[in-house]
Design a protein around this motif. Structure first.
Motif, PDB file in Angstrom:
ATOM      1  N   GLY A  58       0.841  -1.196   0.000  1.00 49.23           N
ATOM      2  CA  GLY A  58       0.000   0.000   0.000  1.00 49.23           C
ATOM      3  C   GLY A  58       0.874   1.243   0.000  1.00 49.23           C
ATOM      4  O   GLY A  58       2.057   1.192   0.365  1.00 49.23           O
ATOM      5  N   PRO A  59       0.324   2.383  -0.391  1.00 43.30           N
ATOM      6  CA  PRO A  59       1.142   3.584  -0.574  1.00 43.30           C
ATOM      7  C   PRO A  59       1.795   4.117   0.696  1.00 43.30           C
ATOM      8  O   PRO A  59       2.951   4.543   0.665  1.00 43.30           O
ATOM      9  N   VAL A  60       1.110   4.077   1.816  1.00 43.62           N
ATOM     10  CA  VAL A  60       1.665   4.632   3.056  1.00 43.62           C
ATOM     11  C   VAL A  60       2.824   3.777   3.564  1.00 43.62           C
ATOM     12  O   VAL A  60       3.904   4.290   3.882  1.00 43.62           O
ATOM     13  N   VAL A  61       2.617   2.478   3.623  1.00 47.18           N
ATOM     14  CA  VAL A  61       3.662   1.572   4.118  1.00 47.18           C
ATOM     15  C   VAL A  61       4.848   1.554   3.154  1.00 47.18           C
ATOM     16  O   VAL A  61       6.003   1.584   3.588  1.00 47.18           O
ATOM     17  N   TRP A  62       4.580   1.533   1.853  1.00 48.15           N
ATOM     18  CA  TRP A  62       5.675   1.512   0.879  1.00 48.15           C
ATOM     19  C   TRP A  62       6.514   2.783   0.978  1.00 48.15           C
ATOM     20  O   TRP A  62       7.743   2.737   0.923  1.00 48.15           O
ATOM     21  N   LYS A  63       5.851   3.917   1.144  1.00 42.61           N
ATOM     22  CA  LYS A  63       6.574   5.186   1.268  1.00 42.61           C
ATOM     23  C   LYS A  63       7.488   5.151   2.490  1.00 42.61           C
ATOM     24  O   LYS A  63       8.642   5.554   2.425  1.00 42.61           O
ATOM     25  N   ARG A  64       6.973   4.632   3.595  1.00 42.73           N
ATOM     26  CA  ARG A  64       7.783   4.564   4.833  1.00 42.73           C
ATOM     27  C   ARG A  64       8.947   3.587   4.664  1.00 42.73           C
ATOM     28  O   ARG A  64      10.062   3.874   5.076  1.00 42.73           O
ATOM     29  N   CYS A  65       8.709   2.428   4.059  1.00 40.54           N
ATOM     30  CA  CYS A  65       9.791   1.460   3.796  1.00 40.54           C
ATOM     31  C   CYS A  65      10.855   2.108   2.905  1.00 40.54           C
ATOM     32  O   CYS A  65      12.052   1.958   3.155  1.00 40.54           O
ATOM     33  N   SER A  66      10.409   2.824   1.884  1.00 44.74           N
ATOM     34  CA  SER A  66      11.340   3.495   0.973  1.00 44.74           C
ATOM     35  C   SER A  66      12.191   4.512   1.707  1.00 44.74           C
ATOM     36  O   SER A  66      13.409   4.590   1.504  1.00 44.74           O
ATOM     37  N   GLN A  67      11.550   5.295   2.565  1.00 48.83           N
ATOM     38  CA  GLN A  67      12.281   6.309   3.325  1.00 48.83           C
ATOM     39  C   GLN A  67      13.349   5.663   4.215  1.00 48.83           C
ATOM     40  O   GLN A  67      14.480   6.142   4.286  1.00 48.83           O
ATOM     41  N   ILE A  68      12.977   4.582   4.878  1.00 48.64           N
ATOM     42  CA  ILE A  68      13.916   3.907   5.776  1.00 48.64           C
ATOM     43  C   ILE A  68      15.087   3.331   4.995  1.00 48.64           C
ATOM     44  O   ILE A  68      16.251   3.542   5.348  1.00 48.64           O
ATOM     45  N   VAL A  69      14.803   2.588   3.925  1.00 48.33           N
ATOM     46  CA  VAL A  69      15.867   1.964   3.134  1.00 48.33           C
ATOM     47  C   VAL A  69      16.793   3.038   2.549  1.00 48.33           C
ATOM     48  O   VAL A  69      18.015   2.922   2.630  1.00 48.33           O
ATOM     49  N   ASP A  70      16.217   4.090   1.979  1.00 46.80           N
ATOM     50  CA  ASP A  70      17.036   5.159   1.388  1.00 46.80           C
ATOM     51  C   ASP A  70      17.900   5.850   2.441  1.00 46.80           C
ATOM     52  O   ASP A  70      19.091   6.100   2.216  1.00 46.80           O
ATOM     53  N   LYS A  71      17.327   6.146   3.592  1.00 47.27           N
ATOM     54  CA  LYS A  71      18.064   6.827   4.663  1.00 47.27           C
ATOM     55  C   LYS A  71      19.205   5.951   5.180  1.00 47.27           C
ATOM     56  O   LYS A  71      20.338   6.417   5.350  1.00 47.27           O
ATOM     57  N   VAL A  72      18.914   4.683   5.421  1.00 49.49           N
ATOM     58  CA  VAL A  72      19.945   3.768   5.938  1.00 49.49           C
ATOM     59  C   VAL A  72      21.048   3.571   4.901  1.00 49.49           C
ATOM     60  O   VAL A  72      22.229   3.545   5.243  1.00 49.49           O
ATOM     61  N   PHE A  73      20.673   3.445   3.630  1.00 47.62           N
ATOM     62  CA  PHE A  73      21.677   3.281   2.580  1.00 47.62           C
ATOM     63  C   PHE A  73      22.588   4.502   2.516  1.00 47.62           C
ATOM     64  O   PHE A  73      23.816   4.366   2.476  1.00 47.62           O
ATOM     65  N   ASP A  74      22.004   5.690   2.504  1.00 45.78           N
ATOM     66  CA  ASP A  74      22.810   6.911   2.446  1.00 45.78           C
ATOM     67  C   ASP A  74      23.737   7.020   3.657  1.00 45.78           C
ATOM     68  O   ASP A  74      24.915   7.374   3.526  1.00 45.78           O
ATOM     69  N   LYS A  75      23.211   6.693   4.834  1.00 41.95           N
ATOM     70  CA  LYS A  75      24.010   6.761   6.061  1.00 41.95           C
ATOM     71  C   LYS A  75      25.155   5.746   6.031  1.00 41.95           C
ATOM     72  O   LYS A  75      26.286   6.068   6.385  1.00 41.95           O
ATOM     73  N   SER A  76      24.867   4.528   5.587  1.00 37.17           N
ATOM     74  CA  SER A  76      25.915   3.496   5.567  1.00 37.17           C
ATOM     75  C   SER A  76      26.981   3.818   4.524  1.00 37.17           C
ATOM     76  O   SER A  76      28.152   3.520   4.720  1.00 37.17           O
ATOM     77  N   GLN A  77      26.584   4.450   3.410  1.00 35.31           N
ATOM     78  CA  GLN A  77      27.558   4.858   2.397  1.00 35.31           C
ATOM     79  C   GLN A  77      28.465   5.959   2.946  1.00 35.31           C
ATOM     80  O   GLN A  77      29.675   5.930   2.746  1.00 35.31           O
ATOM     81  N   ALA A  78      27.855   6.917   3.643  1.00 32.07           N
ATOM     82  CA  ALA A  78      28.614   8.052   4.170  1.00 32.07           C
ATOM     83  C   ALA A  78      29.567   7.633   5.284  1.00 32.07           C
ATOM     84  O   ALA A  78      30.683   8.150   5.386  1.00 32.07           O
ATOM     85  N   SER A  79      29.147   6.681   6.114  1.00 34.28           N
ATOM     86  CA  SER A  79      29.968   6.277   7.260  1.00 34.28           C
ATOM     87  C   SER A  79      30.707   4.970   7.024  1.00 34.28           C
ATOM     88  O   SER A  79      31.387   4.478   7.924  1.00 34.28           O
ATOM     89  N   ASN A  80      30.534   4.384   5.823  1.00 36.32           N
ATOM     90  CA  ASN A  80      31.215   3.145   5.452  1.00 36.32           C
ATOM     91  C   ASN A  80      30.937   2.014   6.460  1.00 36.32           C
ATOM     92  O   ASN A  80      31.842   1.326   6.915  1.00 36.32           O
ATOM     93  N   THR A  81      29.648   1.849   6.803  1.00 34.24           N
ATOM     94  CA  THR A  81      29.247   0.794   7.731  1.00 34.24           C
ATOM     95  C   THR A  81      28.506  -0.306   6.967  1.00 34.24           C
ATOM     96  O   THR A  81      28.197  -0.160   5.797  1.00 34.24           O
ATOM     97  N   ASP A  82      28.198  -1.391   7.668  1.00 38.21           N
ATOM     98  CA  ASP A  82      27.520  -2.541   7.070  1.00 38.21           C
ATOM     99  C   ASP A  82      26.047  -2.210   6.830  1.00 38.21           C
ATOM    100  O   ASP A  82      25.262  -2.102   7.773  1.00 38.21           O
ATOM    101  N   PHE A  83      25.681  -2.061   5.569  1.00 36.46           N
ATOM    102  CA  PHE A  83      24.307  -1.689   5.202  1.00 36.46           C
ATOM    103  C   PHE A  83      23.288  -2.690   5.736  1.00 36.46           C
ATOM    104  O   PHE A  83      22.246  -2.301   6.261  1.00 36.46           O
TER     105      PHE A  83
END
Length: 129
Positions: free
Chosen positions: A35-60
């Motif tokens: 559904g749109p609400v849950v998918w949007k939240r999942c997308s936000q979490i995955v994108d945020k964690v990916f960006d953070k792990s790339q910036a800090s070179n941690t295990d995604f």
């Protein structure tokens, strides 16, 4: 007649699916199931964690799923097998993360007799998702 009845039963029981899909991963659309609400939240979490792990070179994978000793090995293997930098894999990561949340939710509520709360957020907090 039997084939029509079987297809109607499948459509009534299963999430929306593409019966003309030419590959297994095209049968169900995780975004449509979530559904749109849950998918949007999942997308936000995955994108945020990916960006953070790339910036800090941690295990995604660990950043996304949490400590590995509390995560099913199958989920670690699945998410680890998806290259987040490859075109088209953003959707796959989000679908896998959604699956992880569904599995976690099922695990949490199956250990409880009930869920308490006045709002959806209260219920989510109760299940510690």
């Amino acid at each position: 007649a039997n084939e029509v009845a079987l297809m109607q039963a499948r459509r009534a029981l299963l999430p929306p699916f593409d019966d003309k899909a030419d590959a297994p991963h095209k049968i169900y659309d995780a975004q449509q199931i979530a559904g749109p609400v849950v998918w949007k939240r999942c997308s936000q979490i995955v994108d945020k964690v990916f960006d953070k792990s790339q910036a800090s070179n941690t295990d995604f994978v660990e950043d996304l799923l949490g400590k590995k000793d509390h995560v099913p090995q199958s989920m670690i293997t699945l998410i680890s097998s998806i290259n987040p930098n490859k075109r088209g894999n953003s959707y796959r990561l989000k679908a896998a993360f959604f699956l992880f949340l569904v599995m976690r939710f099922h695990s949490r509520i199956s250990k409880k007799d009930f869920i308490t709360g006045n709002t959806v957020d209260d219920c989510v907090n109760f299940t510690k998702l």
